[in-house]
Design a protein around this motif. Structure first.
Motif: not given
Length: 367
Positions: A62-80, A114-124
């Protein structure tokens, strides 16, 4: 660890759905479930789907995330939480968590933006605990970053008078068999933006155009929830606050009994917030009490009691080897939480006698 809590109400709901002949992924139970869910978490729009993972995937689409986009995600989470990023050939960047809540570390998040200029964050919202959304929103909105709130584990939790799942641009929930409420398997994608949920609904039904014949102009998915499962969801949702009350009571008994032994710590609730305590989670300090989480897990298993470590961080998984991982300082907190963390039986159907037996076994180990 967290079995489904069902009774005759769910049996009657399924029976009624079958008698109504609405068996396919369409029908009145789906409509009722979505409507009641909107009221419960105080959001405008929702779409019931086949799993929490499906809901996360649709959120990225829905947010048009695609190849080349950076998405931030916590490492401490379920794999999904991370896998859906790869579904769209986007680039996952993993963020460390903090000790106090187990949720994403804000200083590490700021560095990653600052470092990676992400398009989205998955906040868990980890183990039912809310993230620091006031700080997250400030960082993300000023940098034009979408917030996908992964509330798979946090139905009924509250952050500063807002129900978890209703805070991000898009929220998702899971109704897997081990969650606060279950539909056997299932999920929900929610948003206050009507166009987001309309797009998710379209994609979840194979992107079928409004024609008498089957017309498809873009790639879609078979992600819609069954009317039978939605019928279970309607019944379960009526009991959600009672389930949460029971789980919070279970957690508080563990907390009172185990923390008195020393060497047991837990994730704190944020100020003006409320955790559903989906699972009762503790961090063990062997230097204080002489035992480890792995020893407790082994001992409980010998007594036919299930317990588990906390989530193994994504940056330690072979699947994500080589992906960037951002820490706030020198410590790898996610890894330490995994090494020392313990999930204890927490289901709302857990009997007091059963819980006291778990506590007795752990006390005997410490003593």
């Amino acid at each position: 660890l967290s079995p489904p809590d069902v009774n005759h109400l769910e049996e009657e709901a399924i029976s009624n759905a079958i008698k109504s002949k609405w068996i396919a992924p369409v029908g009145p139970s789906i409509n009722s479930f979505e409507s009641e869910f909107n009221k419960y978490i105080e959001i405008k729009h929702s779409c019931a789907v086949s799993s929490g993972t499906a809901a996360l995937h649709l959120a990225l689409k829905v947010l048009n995330i695609s190849k080349g986009d950076v998405v931030l995600c916590p490492s401490f989470t379920f794999v999904a939480s991370a896998n859906v990023i790869l579904y769209e050939n986007a680039t996952p960047i993993f963020i460390d968590s903090e000790y106090k809540t187990g949720t994403i570390d804000i200083s590490a998040l700021a560095k990653a933006i600052i470092r990676y200029k992400p398009k989205a964050l998955i906040a868990v919202n980890i183990y039912g605990q809310s993230c620091y959304y006031d700080k997250i929103i400030k960082l993300c909105k000023s940098n034009n970053i979408f917030i996908i709130e992964d509330a798979a584990e946090s139905l009924g939790s509250v952050y500063k008078n807002k129900k978890c799942g209703s805070i991000g641009d898009i929220g998702i929930f899971s109704f897997n068999g081990n969650k606060i409420i279950t539909t056997s398997g299932g999920g929900m994608i929610v948003s206050n933006k009507k166009e987001y949920i309309e797009k998710a609904r379209f994609l979840s039904t194979q992107s079928r155009e409004k024609k008498n014949h089957y017309e498809h102009n873009e790639l879609g998915y078979n992600y819609r929830m069954s009317n039978l499962l939605a019928a279970i969801g309607v019944s379960q949702l009526k009991k959600v606050d009672n389930f949460i009350m029971k789980r919070r009571k279970i957690f508080n008994i563990y907390k009172q009994e185990l923390c008195a032994l020393g060497g047991f710590d837990y994730f704190e609730e944020l100020p003006n917030s409320y955790s559903n305590r989906w699972l009762s989670v503790f961090i063990i300090d062997e230097r204080v009490n002489g035992i480890t989480s792995s020893k407790i897990i082994k001992k409980l298993y010998e007594n036919k009691i299930e317990s588990r470590p906390l989530w193994k961080p994504m940056h330690l998984q072979k699947l994500y080897k080589g992906c960037a991982y951002v820490k706030s300082g020198n410590k790898d907190i996610s890894s330490d939480l995994f090494e020392r963390g313990l999930c204890l039986p927490s289901g709302s159907s857990l009997k007091e006698k059963q819980q006291q037996e778990i506590i007795r076994i752990i006390k005997d180990m410490v003593e």
